[in-house]
Design a protein around this motif. Structure first.
Motif, short mmCIF file in Angstrom:
data_model
loop_
_atom_site.label_atom_id
_atom_site.label_comp_id
_atom_site.label_asym_id
_atom_site.label_seq_id
_atom_site.Cartn_x
_atom_site.Cartn_y
_atom_site.Cartn_z
N GLU A 69 0.84 -1.20 0.00
CA GLU A 69 0.00 0.00 0.00
C GLU A 69 0.88 1.26 0.00
O GLU A 69 0.60 2.22 -0.72
CB GLU A 69 -0.92 -0.02 1.22
CG GLU A 69 -1.90 1.13 1.26
CD GLU A 69 -2.82 1.03 2.46
OE1 GLU A 69 -3.03 2.07 3.10
OE2 GLU A 69 -3.30 -0.07 2.76
N ARG A 70 1.94 1.26 0.80
CA ARG A 70 2.87 2.40 0.83
C ARG A 70 3.53 2.60 -0.52
O ARG A 70 3.70 3.74 -0.98
CB ARG A 70 3.93 2.20 1.90
CG ARG A 70 3.42 2.45 3.31
CD ARG A 70 4.47 2.22 4.35
NE ARG A 70 5.61 3.10 4.18
CZ ARG A 70 6.75 2.95 4.82
NH1 ARG A 70 6.91 1.96 5.67
NH2 ARG A 70 7.74 3.80 4.63
N GLN B 75 2.32 1.77 -3.47
CA GLN B 75 1.32 2.30 -4.39
C GLN B 75 1.08 3.79 -4.15
O GLN B 75 0.97 4.58 -5.09
CB GLN B 75 0.01 1.53 -4.27
CG GLN B 75 0.08 0.13 -4.82
CD GLN B 75 -1.18 -0.67 -4.53
OE1 GLN B 75 -2.05 -0.24 -3.78
NE2 GLN B 75 -1.27 -1.85 -5.14
N THR B 76 1.02 4.19 -2.88
CA THR B 76 0.83 5.60 -2.54
C THR B 76 2.00 6.43 -3.05
O THR B 76 1.82 7.49 -3.64
CB THR B 76 0.68 5.77 -1.02
OG1 THR B 76 -0.42 5.00 -0.58
CG2 THR B 76 0.48 7.22 -0.64
N ARG B 77 3.19 5.94 -2.83
CA ARG B 77 4.38 6.69 -3.26
C ARG B 77 4.50 6.73 -4.78
O ARG B 77 4.95 7.72 -5.33
CB ARG B 77 5.62 6.11 -2.61
CG ARG B 77 5.59 6.41 -1.12
CD ARG B 77 6.85 6.17 -0.43
NE ARG B 77 6.69 6.61 0.96
CZ ARG B 77 7.49 6.27 1.91
NH1 ARG B 77 8.52 5.50 1.66
NH2 ARG B 77 7.29 6.70 3.14
N ALA C 227 1.93 6.81 -6.78
CA ALA C 227 0.93 7.81 -7.17
C ALA C 227 1.47 9.22 -6.92
O ALA C 227 1.29 10.12 -7.76
CB ALA C 227 -0.37 7.59 -6.41
N ASP C 228 2.14 9.42 -5.80
CA ASP C 228 2.74 10.72 -5.50
C ASP C 228 3.80 11.08 -6.54
O ASP C 228 3.87 12.22 -7.01
CB ASP C 228 3.36 10.74 -4.10
CG ASP C 228 2.33 10.68 -2.99
OD1 ASP C 228 1.13 10.89 -3.28
OD2 ASP C 228 2.72 10.41 -1.84
#
Length: 160
Positions: free
Chosen positions: A47-48, A50-52, A54-55
């Motif tokens: 999840e981390r 994927q978030t990074r 996206a960022d």
């Protein structure tokens, strides 16, 4: 292994059933106790990532616009460093506390006496972020009154 089989056959039939049912159950519980926390940790890490990602994608998408804004902000004004520093000081309300002198190589030495720390940060931030002025060195000292500081800066004009 043969010793283990002899031990197993020496048990009463009821005890043999307990061992036959209990050993796989204990092995399953042990496996679950190890795998579940590991699986949860892997899910959090995925999840981390994927978030990074996206960022990163967002930052890459806005980078050209930010570069263009930065270029126009720096090249939009051709005023000297002295004039720029004075104008920003007047806009932020620290002009009365400001003294400066040129240091010969296009740079500027600036001294600010007894100003609010937040105001000093606003002045410096505007010079650096909006106008591209480079801070070569800075020294900030606590003032006599709470929240007030005195500071010395050596500033250089924006890079072309």
């Amino acid at each position: 292994m043969e010793r283990l089989l002899r031990w197993f056959h020496s048990l009463a039939p009821r005890d043999q059933r307990v061992v036959l049912i209990g050993m796989p159950a204990a092995a399953a519980l042990l496996l679950l106790g190890i795998l579940l926390p590991f699986d949860r940790r892997v899910a959090r890490l995925e999840e981390r990532v994927q978030t990074r990602q996206a960022d990163l994608a967002w930052l890459q998408s806005v980078a050209p616009r930010l570069g263009a804004l930065r270029a126009t902000a720096r090249t939009g004004s051709r005023e000297s460093l002295v004039v720029l520093v004075d104008r920003v000081a007047r806009n932020t309300g620290i002009a009365r506390s400001l003294t400066s002198q040129s240091n010969g190589d296009g740079g500027l030495s600036v001294r600010v006496e007894q100003v609010a720390f937040d105001t000093l940060l606003n002045w410096t931030g505007e010079l650096v972020q909006r106008h591209g002025v480079r801070v070569i060195s800075a020294s900030i000292d606590a003032g006599n009154n709470a929240g007030l500081v005195s500071a010395s800066f050596v500033l250089a004009p924006p890079s072309p």
